[in-house]
Design an enzyme around this catalytic site. Structure first.
Site, PDB file in Angstrom:
ATOM      1  N   ASN A   7       0.871  -1.165   0.000  1.00 14.11           N
ATOM      2  CA  ASN A   7       0.000   0.000   0.000  1.00 14.11           C
ATOM      3  C   ASN A   7       0.916   1.225   0.000  1.00 14.11           C
ATOM      4  O   ASN A   7       1.340   1.699   1.042  1.00 14.11           O
ATOM      5  CB  ASN A   7      -0.859  -0.070   1.274  1.00 14.11           C
ATOM      6  CG  ASN A   7      -1.964   0.944   1.276  1.00 14.11           C
ATOM      7  OD1 ASN A   7      -1.922   1.926   0.544  1.00 14.11           O
ATOM      8  ND2 ASN A   7      -2.945   0.714   2.132  1.00 14.11           N
ATOM      9  N   ARG A  98      -2.569  -1.680  -3.606  1.00 14.67           N
ATOM     10  CA  ARG A  98      -3.753  -0.826  -3.519  1.00 14.67           C
ATOM     11  C   ARG A  98      -3.509   0.348  -4.462  1.00 14.67           C
ATOM     12  O   ARG A  98      -2.517   1.070  -4.308  1.00 14.67           O
ATOM     13  CB  ARG A  98      -3.928  -0.306  -2.086  1.00 14.67           C
ATOM     14  CG  ARG A  98      -4.981   0.767  -2.011  1.00 14.67           C
ATOM     15  CD  ARG A  98      -5.234   1.188  -0.592  1.00 14.67           C
ATOM     16  NE  ARG A  98      -6.181   2.278  -0.575  1.00 14.67           N
ATOM     17  CZ  ARG A  98      -5.934   3.465  -0.036  1.00 14.67           C
ATOM     18  NH1 ARG A  98      -4.780   3.707   0.539  1.00 14.67           N
ATOM     19  NH2 ARG A  98      -6.845   4.402  -0.058  1.00 14.67           N
ATOM     20  N   HIS A 186     -12.141   4.908  -1.242  1.00 10.62           N
ATOM     21  CA  HIS A 186     -12.259   4.027  -0.056  1.00 10.62           C
ATOM     22  C   HIS A 186     -13.078   2.779  -0.382  1.00 10.62           C
ATOM     23  O   HIS A 186     -13.657   2.161   0.515  1.00 10.62           O
ATOM     24  CB  HIS A 186     -12.966   4.740   1.124  1.00 10.62           C
ATOM     25  CG  HIS A 186     -12.187   5.864   1.731  1.00 10.62           C
ATOM     26  ND1 HIS A 186     -12.796   6.994   2.214  1.00 10.62           N
ATOM     27  CD2 HIS A 186     -10.875   6.026   1.969  1.00 10.62           C
ATOM     28  CE1 HIS A 186     -11.884   7.821   2.721  1.00 10.62           C
ATOM     29  NE2 HIS A 186     -10.699   7.241   2.568  1.00 10.62           N
ATOM     30  N   ARG A 247      -9.463  18.560   4.857  1.00  7.28           N
ATOM     31  CA  ARG A 247     -10.175  18.811   3.598  1.00  7.28           C
ATOM     32  C   ARG A 247     -11.560  19.383   3.886  1.00  7.28           C
ATOM     33  O   ARG A 247     -12.225  18.937   4.826  1.00  7.28           O
ATOM     34  CB  ARG A 247     -10.339  17.507   2.811  1.00  7.28           C
ATOM     35  CG  ARG A 247      -9.084  17.091   2.076  1.00  7.28           C
ATOM     36  CD  ARG A 247      -9.272  15.746   1.401  1.00  7.28           C
ATOM     37  NE  ARG A 247      -8.457  14.727   2.033  1.00  7.28           N
ATOM     38  CZ  ARG A 247      -8.544  13.425   1.801  1.00  7.28           C
ATOM     39  NH1 ARG A 247      -9.433  12.980   0.943  1.00  7.28           N
ATOM     40  NH2 ARG A 247      -7.760  12.581   2.418  1.00  7.28           N
ATOM     41  N   GLU A 390      -8.171  -3.251   5.107  1.00 15.19           N
ATOM     42  CA  GLU A 390      -7.981  -3.114   3.660  1.00 15.19           C
ATOM     43  C   GLU A 390      -6.923  -4.081   3.125  1.00 15.19           C
ATOM     44  O   GLU A 390      -7.083  -4.640   2.045  1.00 15.19           O
ATOM     45  CB  GLU A 390      -7.604  -1.665   3.325  1.00 15.19           C
ATOM     46  CG  GLU A 390      -8.808  -0.737   3.456  1.00 15.19           C
ATOM     47  CD  GLU A 390      -8.433   0.720   3.588  1.00 15.19           C
ATOM     48  OE1 GLU A 390      -7.725   1.051   4.561  1.00 15.19           O
ATOM     49  OE2 GLU A 390      -8.835   1.513   2.734  1.00 15.19           O
TER      50      GLU A 390
END
Ligand code: ADP
Length: 403
Positions: A7, A98, A186, A247, A390
Site C-alpha cells: 500500500n 492498492r 475508499h 479537507r 484493507e
C-alpha cells in the site's frame, strides 16, 4: 500461497505478507507473517522503517534517497535478520497493490501488465498524490524480479455500480464523456466492512440496505444495496462530500471563482486551502486530528466545538440524503480511525436518526465494540462498528483472482 500486499501512499508505505492456502471457512482475517511500514514524514533527512515479524519489532532509519530503494530495504527484512520469514523474495507468489484510481477502465482486481501501468500513469492527473507512488511500488517489485506476478486492486472499483443519475454531474455532458464523473474512493474499505457486517449479523449481503461511514483522516460514506455501491460521498476526487481532517468536503463551487476574482488566488493556493487548510483544522485552528479537537472542545474552546458540530452535521446530512435511494435502512456501519474509536461521534450521529428507529445502546457504544452490533435490541436498524482491514481485503481479492 504467499501474498504480499503493498500500500504505497503519498507519505508512507505499508506492506504485509500473508500466507493463504484456502479461504474456505476463513471468516476472521488471518494474521500477516510479516508487516513493514515506512513513514517518510518523521523528519526531513530520513524515513523511519518499522518491521514486525516472528514476534519481534525492529526500527530502522532509511536515507531519503528514493522510494524504490526504501521499498527494497523494507522487503529485504523478510529474507534476513530477526524478521526473516522467507528464503528469497521470489518465494512471494503474488504482490497486490492498492491503487487509488482505476478510472473508468478497471472495475475489479486486475493483473498488472504494461497496459495497466500505462493506464495508471494516464490517470495521474486524477490522483496526482497517489498514482505516481503506486507506479514506483510496482517498479520496485519488477526490479526485484520481473517474474513476480502483480495485481492492482482499485479503490474506485467498488463504486462502478453507481447508477448514471448519481454518477454524472449536472454540467455539460461533454465533460462526462471526457472522464469527469463521480468515481468514489475508499471502495476496498466500504466493500470489506459491508461484507463483514453481513457475516456478523448473519444475513445475506444481497438482501441488505446499508450505509457505511469510513471516518478517518479522509472521510466518505457509501450507500450499499444488495452488496453494490449505489452512491458515495466522494466524487471526481477525494475532496467531495464530508468535512475531513484538513479537507473541506463539498462547498458551493462558486466560492472557487470568488476566491479567484476577489482574492486573486491561483489554482495551487485554492488547492492548498481546500485540501490542507480546511476541515477540522481550518475551523478549529488547532488540529486536523479529531482527538486533539475533541480535547480542546472539552476544555471549552468554542472554535473546536464549532468544528465538531459541523463535522457531525455533515455526516448526518449525507446519511439522510442517501436514504431515498436505498428505500430504507437495515444497518449503519462505522469504520476507520474515528468511526472505530470515537463513541462520542457515533452517539451524536445516531441521535438525529432516532425518529427512524435508529437506537444506539449507549453502554455498548462506550465499551470495546469492534466488529459488534451496538444498537439496542428494539432498534429497527443495526449499528455496527467494524475494523476496516484493507490489506486483508486486497490479499483475499488477489487469492480469488489467482485461484
Ligand atoms: P487515515 O485516513 O490516515 O488512515 P485513520 O483511519 O487512522 O486515518 O484515522 C485518523 C483519525 O482517527 C484521526 O482524526 C484521529 O484523531 C482519529 N482517532 C483515532 N483514535 C481516536 C479516538 N480514540 N477518538 C477519536 N478519534 C480518534
Amino acid at each position: 500461497m504467499k501474498i504480499l500486499v503493498l500500500n504505497a501512499g503519498s507519505s508512507s508505505h505499508k506492506s504485509c505478507l500473508y500466507e493463504i492456502n484456502s479461504l474456505h471457512n476463513i471468516i476472521l482475517p488471518l494474521k500477516p507473517l510479516w508487516e513493514g511500514m515506512i513513514d517518510w514524514t518523521v523528519d526531513s533527512n530520513h524515513g523511519l522503517l518499522e518491521v514486525q515479524a516472528n514476534g519481534k519489532k525492529n526500527t530502522f532509519e532509511l536515507p531519503m534517497d528514493n522510494v524504490e530503494t526504501g521499498i527494497k530495504t523494507m522487503l529485504d527484512t523478510m529474507i534476513k535478520g530477526e524478521n526473516k520469514v522467507i528464503e528469497k523474495l521470489i518465494d512471494i507468489n503474488v504482490v497486490g497493490h492498492r491503487v487509488v484510481h482505476g478510472g473508468k477502465k478497471y472495475y475489479q482486481a486486475t493483473f498488472i501488465t504494461e497496459e495497466v501501468k500505462a493506464t495508471i500513469k494516464e490517470l495521474i492527473p486524477l490522483a496526482p498524490n497517489h498514482n505516481p507512488v503506486h507506479l514506483k511500488g510496482i517498479n520496485s517489485i519488477e526490479a526485484i524480479n520481473k517474474d513476480i506476478r502483480q495485481i492492482a486492486v482499485f479503490d474506485t472499483a467498488f463504486h462502478c455500480t453507481i447508477p448514471d443519475y448519481a454518477k454524472i454531474y449536472p454540467i455539460p455532458y461533454q465533460y462526462y464523456k471526457e472522464g469527469i464523473q463521480r468515481y468514489g474512493f475508499h471502495g476496498i474499505s466500504h466493500q470489506y466492512v459491508s461484507q463483514r457486517m453481513a457475516e456478523i449479523i448473519d444475513k445475506p449481503l444481497n438482501s441488505l440496505k446499508i450505509i457505511t461511514c469510513h471516518l478517518g483522516n479522509g472521510c466518505s460514506i457509501t450507500a450499499i444495496k444488495d452488496g453494490k455501491s449505489i452512491n458515495t460521498s466522494m466524487g471526481f476526487t477525494p475532496l467531495e462530500g464530508l468535512m475531513m481532517g484538513s479537507r473541506s468536503g463539498s462547498i458551493d463551487p462558486a466560492i472557487l471563482t470568488y476566491f479567484m476574482r476577489e482574492y486573486d488566488y491561483d489554482r495551487d493556493e485554492i488547492d492548498q486551502i481546500l485540501n490542507k487548510k480546511s476541515g477540522l483544522l481550518g475551523i478549529s485552528g488547532i488540529s486536523a486530528d479529531l482527538r486533539t479537537v475533541l480535547t480542546a472542545m472539552e476544555n471549552g474552546d468554542k472554535q473546536a466545538k464549532l468544528a465538531v458540530d459541523i463535522y457531525i452535521h455533515r455526516i448526518q446530512e449525507v446519511i439522510g440524503s442517501f436514504l431515498p435511494s436505498l428505500g430504507g435502512l437495515d444497518a449503519l456501519v462505522f469504520t476507520a480511525g474515528i468511526g472505530e474509536n470515537s463513541a462520542f461521534i457515533r452517539e451524536k450521529v445516531c441521535q438525529k436518526f432516532n425518529f427512524l428507529g435508529v437506537k444506539l445502546d449507549k453502554e455498548k457504544n462506550r465499551q470495546f465494540c469492534i466488529d459488534k452490533n451496538i444498537a439496542t435490541d428494539d432498534s429497527s436498524v443495526k449499528i455496527l462498528v467494524i475494523h476496516t482491514q484493507e490489506d486483508w481485503a486486497i490479499a483475499k481479492q488477489c487469492y480469488n483472482l489467482i485461484s
